[in-house]
Motif scaffolding. Structure first.
Motif, PDB file in Angstrom:
ATOM      1  N   UNK A 149       0.842  -1.192   0.000  1.00 42.99           N
ATOM      2  CA  UNK A 149       0.000   0.000   0.000  1.00 42.99           C
ATOM      3  C   UNK A 149       0.878   1.242   0.000  1.00 42.99           C
ATOM      4  N   UNK A 150       0.393   2.264  -0.680  1.00 41.90           N
ATOM      5  CA  UNK A 150       1.009   3.582  -0.612  1.00 41.90           C
ATOM      6  C   UNK A 150       0.256   4.386   0.438  1.00 41.90           C
ATOM      7  N   UNK A 151       0.978   4.931   1.400  1.00 46.74           N
ATOM      8  CA  UNK A 151       0.377   5.775   2.432  1.00 46.74           C
ATOM      9  C   UNK A 151       0.807   7.223   2.197  1.00 46.74           C
ATOM     10  N   UNK A 152      -0.159   8.121   2.284  1.00 43.44           N
ATOM     11  CA  UNK A 152       0.100   9.549   2.159  1.00 43.44           C
ATOM     12  C   UNK A 152      -0.198  10.207   3.503  1.00 43.44           C
ATOM     13  N   UNK A 153       0.805  10.812   4.112  1.00 42.48           N
ATOM     14  CA  UNK A 153       0.643  11.462   5.418  1.00 42.48           C
ATOM     15  C   UNK A 153       0.726  12.978   5.264  1.00 42.48           C
ATOM     16  N   UNK A 154      -0.272  13.658   5.804  1.00 38.12           N
ATOM     17  CA  UNK A 154      -0.260  15.123   5.864  1.00 38.12           C
ATOM     18  C   UNK A 154       0.337  15.507   7.216  1.00 38.12           C
ATOM     19  N   UNK A 155       1.456  16.211   7.188  1.00 41.32           N
ATOM     20  CA  UNK A 155       2.242  16.474   8.397  1.00 41.32           C
ATOM     21  C   UNK A 155       2.234  17.957   8.767  1.00 41.32           C
ATOM     22  N   UNK A 156       1.888  18.252  10.004  1.00 41.35           N
ATOM     23  CA  UNK A 156       2.073  19.598  10.543  1.00 41.35           C
ATOM     24  C   UNK A 156       3.435  19.603  11.239  1.00 41.35           C
TER      25      UNK A 156
END
Length: 243
Positions: A164-171
């Motif tokens: 799986x490809x995981x996309x993380x939005x990071x602050x």
């Protein structure tokens, strides 16, 4: 004889050049996944350490993701960044590595080994070990932002059968004034906070487009996007990319 030796040297040099072009170097990396909570008195030192490591290795293939779990929320203080999905991800790792119970602060490197998040020497040794090994996957991204959505065109080279490809939005950072619980009356500093984690099944498509919803306060200066490929049979991280 001299001409023959010259020809052989040129042939070998040419062969090496062709080889490097066909098989690009997949540089080693370390993906550090921290499981933390504002309700845990042992977590602030780990948060600070991971922030220090992130800053120190900002120009290298070392990436930090901080997941705020929700199982501390009933202990007197609700973590504003907590998410039940992150707790589930930590439980998934416990199954992958056959380790229980889960705890905070826990750091998992490349999906293969776990460490107590405040133990600096162990973490640094884990990073050195991880980056010494070549990545299995190569990830390329092209991103386009349209208001509150981010469109990501991706292409993946080198995956396992069940990836799986995981996309993380990071602050990148934040501060919280904690009023109750184990960290009552403290101002806590957080780094690399995962605000959203989205996954894409790679069994069929190794390239495509995924749309990611962005937080209301998203901006390119204070946030970043990190993508990584994970083998869902073993939990191993195969490759990582910062968009």
């Amino acid at each position: 004889m001299k001409n023959i030796l010259t020809f052989i040297i040129l042939f070998l040099l040419t062969g090496n050049t062709i080889f490097s072009q066909n098989y690009p170097d997949k540089k080693g990396f370390a993906l550090l996944e921290l499981y933390t909570s504002e309700g845990c008195s042992s977590c602030p030192p780990a948060d600070e350490l991971l922030g220090k490591i992130q800053n120190e290795y900002k120009d290298d293939n070392v990436y930090v993701l901080a997941y705020h779990v929700d199982y501390w929320d009933k202990q007197g203080w609700k973590d504003v960044f907590s998410n039940a999905d992150f707790t589930k991800r930590q439980y998934d790792y416990a199954k992958f590595m056959d380790k229980a119970p889960i705890y905070t602060p826990q750091v998992i490197i490349n999906g293969k080994a776990d460490y107590i998040g405040s133990q600096e020497t162990s973490l640094r040794n884990g990073i050195k070990s991880a980056i010494s090994k070549s990545a299995s996957s190569n990830i390329t991204f092209e991103t386009t932002q349209n208001d509150a959505k981010l469109s990501i065109n991706f292409s993946i080279e080198g995956t396992s059968k069940n990836s799986r490809l995981f996309i993380a939005v990071i602050q990148k950072s934040a501060k919280s004034n904690v009023k109750r619980g184990e960290n009552a009356h403290r101002v806590l500093s957080h780094y690399q906070i995962v605000r959203q984690l989205q996954s894409v099944d790679l069994n069929k498509a190794k390239k495509g487009t995924v749309s990611v919803h962005l937080p209301k306060n998203f901006n390119k200066q204070d946030f970043e996007i990190i993508g990584f490929v994970q083998d869902m049979n073993s939990g191993a991280i195969l490759g990582v990319k910062c968009a």
